[in-house]
Write a protein that holds these residues in place. Structure first.
Motif, PDB file in Angstrom:
ATOM      1  N   VAL A 169       0.843  -1.205   0.000  1.00 18.51           N
ATOM      2  CA  VAL A 169       0.000   0.000   0.000  1.00 18.51           C
ATOM      3  C   VAL A 169       0.874   1.248   0.000  1.00 18.51           C
ATOM      4  O   VAL A 169       1.807   1.371   0.796  1.00 18.51           O
ATOM      5  N   SER A 170       0.563   2.169  -0.897  1.00 16.51           N
ATOM      6  CA  SER A 170       1.188   3.493  -0.895  1.00 16.51           C
ATOM      7  C   SER A 170       0.083   4.532  -1.012  1.00 16.51           C
ATOM      8  O   SER A 170      -1.053   4.216  -1.410  1.00 16.51           O
ATOM      9  N   TYR A 171       0.396   5.762  -0.668  1.00 13.35           N
ATOM     10  CA  TYR A 171      -0.643   6.796  -0.694  1.00 13.35           C
ATOM     11  C   TYR A 171      -0.033   8.153  -0.986  1.00 13.35           C
ATOM     12  O   TYR A 171       1.151   8.396  -0.753  1.00 13.35           O
ATOM     13  N   ASP A 172      -0.886   9.043  -1.513  1.00  9.64           N
ATOM     14  CA  ASP A 172      -0.527  10.444  -1.699  1.00  9.64           C
ATOM     15  C   ASP A 172      -1.718  11.295  -1.297  1.00  9.64           C
ATOM     16  O   ASP A 172      -2.851  11.067  -1.752  1.00  9.64           O
ATOM     17  N   LEU A 173      -1.470  12.254  -0.437  1.00 11.77           N
ATOM     18  CA  LEU A 173      -2.463  13.256  -0.070  1.00 11.77           C
ATOM     19  C   LEU A 173      -2.143  14.512  -0.864  1.00 11.77           C
ATOM     20  O   LEU A 173      -1.025  15.009  -0.808  1.00 11.77           O
ATOM     21  N   VAL A 174      -3.121  15.016  -1.617  1.00 11.68           N
ATOM     22  CA  VAL A 174      -2.875  16.100  -2.565  1.00 11.68           C
ATOM     23  C   VAL A 174      -3.820  17.260  -2.270  1.00 11.68           C
ATOM     24  O   VAL A 174      -5.041  17.088  -2.274  1.00 11.68           O
ATOM     25  N   VAL A 175      -3.246  18.434  -2.030  1.00 13.43           N
ATOM     26  CA  VAL A 175      -4.027  19.636  -1.715  1.00 13.43           C
ATOM     27  C   VAL A 175      -3.954  20.574  -2.915  1.00 13.43           C
ATOM     28  O   VAL A 175      -2.868  20.941  -3.367  1.00 13.43           O
ATOM     29  N   SER A 176      -5.116  20.992  -3.408  1.00  8.33           N
ATOM     30  CA  SER A 176      -5.143  21.799  -4.636  1.00  8.33           C
ATOM     31  C   SER A 176      -5.017  23.296  -4.385  1.00  8.33           C
ATOM     32  O   SER A 176      -4.549  24.038  -5.246  1.00  8.33           O
ATOM     33  N   GLU A 177      -5.455  23.765  -3.202  1.00 15.29           N
ATOM     34  CA  GLU A 177      -5.406  25.196  -2.913  1.00 15.29           C
ATOM     35  C   GLU A 177      -4.731  25.431  -1.556  1.00 15.29           C
ATOM     36  O   GLU A 177      -5.360  25.925  -0.611  1.00 15.29           O
ATOM     37  N   PRO A 178      -3.474  25.100  -1.426  1.00 13.23           N
ATOM     38  CA  PRO A 178      -2.822  25.205  -0.115  1.00 13.23           C
ATOM     39  C   PRO A 178      -2.790  26.628   0.427  1.00 13.23           C
ATOM     40  O   PRO A 178      -2.740  26.837   1.639  1.00 13.23           O
ATOM     41  N   GLU A 179      -2.831  27.607  -0.475  1.00 11.95           N
ATOM     42  CA  GLU A 179      -2.768  29.002  -0.036  1.00 11.95           C
ATOM     43  C   GLU A 179      -4.036  29.448   0.688  1.00 11.95           C
ATOM     44  O   GLU A 179      -4.044  30.490   1.366  1.00 11.95           O
ATOM     45  N   ASN A 180      -5.112  28.679   0.586  1.00 15.32           N
ATOM     46  CA  ASN A 180      -6.396  29.076   1.171  1.00 15.32           C
ATOM     47  C   ASN A 180      -6.715  28.371   2.481  1.00 15.32           C
ATOM     48  O   ASN A 180      -7.833  28.517   3.002  1.00 15.32           O
ATOM     49  N   GLY A 181      -5.766  27.603   3.013  1.00 14.66           N
ATOM     50  CA  GLY A 181      -6.046  26.867   4.236  1.00 14.66           C
ATOM     51  C   GLY A 181      -4.864  26.841   5.171  1.00 14.66           C
ATOM     52  O   GLY A 181      -3.964  27.687   5.104  1.00 14.66           O
ATOM     53  N   GLN A 182      -4.853  25.869   6.050  1.00 16.83           N
ATOM     54  CA  GLN A 182      -3.777  25.713   7.006  1.00 16.83           C
ATOM     55  C   GLN A 182      -2.475  25.375   6.275  1.00 16.83           C
ATOM     56  O   GLN A 182      -2.500  24.851   5.159  1.00 16.83           O
ATOM     57  N   PRO A 183      -1.331  25.674   6.891  1.00 12.26           N
ATOM     58  CA  PRO A 183      -0.050  25.373   6.241  1.00 12.26           C
ATOM     59  C   PRO A 183       0.040  23.904   5.830  1.00 12.26           C
ATOM     60  O   PRO A 183      -0.352  23.007   6.582  1.00 12.26           O
ATOM     61  N   TRP A 184       0.562  23.680   4.634  1.00  6.60           N
ATOM     62  CA  TRP A 184       0.644  22.326   4.081  1.00  6.60           C
ATOM     63  C   TRP A 184       1.995  22.174   3.394  1.00  6.60           C
ATOM     64  O   TRP A 184       2.335  22.934   2.502  1.00  6.60           O
ATOM     65  N   GLU A 185       2.753  21.175   3.809  1.00 10.02           N
ATOM     66  CA  GLU A 185       4.077  20.938   3.241  1.00 10.02           C
ATOM     67  C   GLU A 185       4.113  19.716   2.334  1.00 10.02           C
ATOM     68  O   GLU A 185       5.168  19.346   1.821  1.00 10.02           O
ATOM     69  N   GLY A 186       2.951  19.088   2.134  1.00 12.06           N
ATOM     70  CA  GLY A 186       2.902  17.892   1.305  1.00 12.06           C
ATOM     71  C   GLY A 186       2.671  18.212  -0.165  1.00 12.06           C
ATOM     72  O   GLY A 186       2.922  19.324  -0.642  1.00 12.06           O
ATOM     73  N   ARG A 187       2.154  17.246  -0.877  1.00 15.58           N
ATOM     74  CA  ARG A 187       1.974  17.358  -2.320  1.00 15.58           C
ATOM     75  C   ARG A 187       0.834  18.318  -2.645  1.00 15.58           C
ATOM     76  O   ARG A 187      -0.192  18.342  -1.944  1.00 15.58           O
ATOM     77  N   THR A 188       1.002  19.089  -3.693  1.00 13.72           N
ATOM     78  CA  THR A 188      -0.020  20.056  -4.095  1.00 13.72           C
ATOM     79  C   THR A 188      -0.350  19.856  -5.574  1.00 13.72           C
ATOM     80  O   THR A 188       0.387  19.213  -6.325  1.00 13.72           O
TER      81      THR A 188
END
Length: 244
Positions: A169-188
């Protein structure tokens, strides 16, 4: 397909908008009701209004059903559903529904499984994943969960746990609008772009995806342009929002 009245076992708020609801099937029905991983049910309010929700629990895990319900500020029906679930002991349901499901016994050993969720579409992907793991499937399973902002990842530790406990099992969490929410250092970025960045060979791959029609068709088009066989993508969208 059956109509049943289920006890509302719990309603837990997981994020600012998402609630996890656990329903308990009546004892007389628990053995008679069968569903496949990836199917959904409909909740029916006393006034007759209905809404579909993916079953977030695997069919291998007993008689309780799990739902992930997003309360939309402008969504009158979603608000009414949450209010009923929070203030009543039971609710009527109809199940099982949907042709987008996966049975572990149907998989070929060489098949690679890609599971793609947007927002609360994670519920359907959760059911499929837990079904595969319960049946000790060894096929590669890659999970993508895309959201708008980081705080929409309401169960982000769960795919981390799956990957830690299962080497396939592998996974990716992807945030499309990181500038509009809490700080995010993962994949965008967007889910289709993430998948195309990770794969250039789509042979022996099946994709199960749960999200809006726009997301699902964008993913289908992007993958088909790179040689993916569209018949190997499965989504409820194809039934309720077919393209002309």
């Amino acid at each position: 397909m059956k109509k049943l009245v289920c006890d509302i076992a719990s309603v837990e708020q997981l994020s600012h908008e998402v609630f996890r609801v656990r329903l308990h099937l009546p004892v007389t029905a628990s053995m008679a009701v069968e569903f496949h991983a990836g199917q959904y049910l409909e909740l029916i309010l006393p006034d007759g209004r209905r809404a579909p929700f993916s079953i977030g629990s695997a069919p291998d895990h007993g008689s309780d059903l799990e739902l992930h319900i997003r309360r939309m500020p402008e969504g009158e029906l979603s608000i009414a559903m949450i209010e009923h679930l929070q203030n009543n002991p039971s609710i009527e349901i109809e199940l099982p529904k949907g042709d987008c499901y996966l049975e572990a016994t149907s998989l070929k050993p060489q098949t690679r499984i890609v599971l793609v969720a947007a927002s609360t579409g994670f519920s359907q992907i959760k059911s499929i994943t837990e079904h595969l793991l319960a049946n000790q499937v060894s096929n590669p399973i890659h999970i993508y969960w895309g959201v708008r902002v980081a705080e929409d990842l309401y169960l982000e530790k769960l795919p981390q746990q799956w990957a830690a406990e299962h080497a396939n099992v592998s996974y990716d969490l992807v945030v499309s609008e990181p500038e509009n929410g809490q700080p995010w250092e993962g994949r965008t970025g967007l889910i289709p772009d993430a998948i195309l960045a990770d794969y250039d060979d789509f042979s022996d791959m099946v994709i199960y995806t749960s999200g809006s029609p726009g997301m699902v068709y964008a993913l289908l088009d992007a993958c088909e342009a790179q040689g993916f066989d569209g018949d190997c993508m499965h989504a409820d969208v194809f039934a309720y929002a077919p393209r002309k």
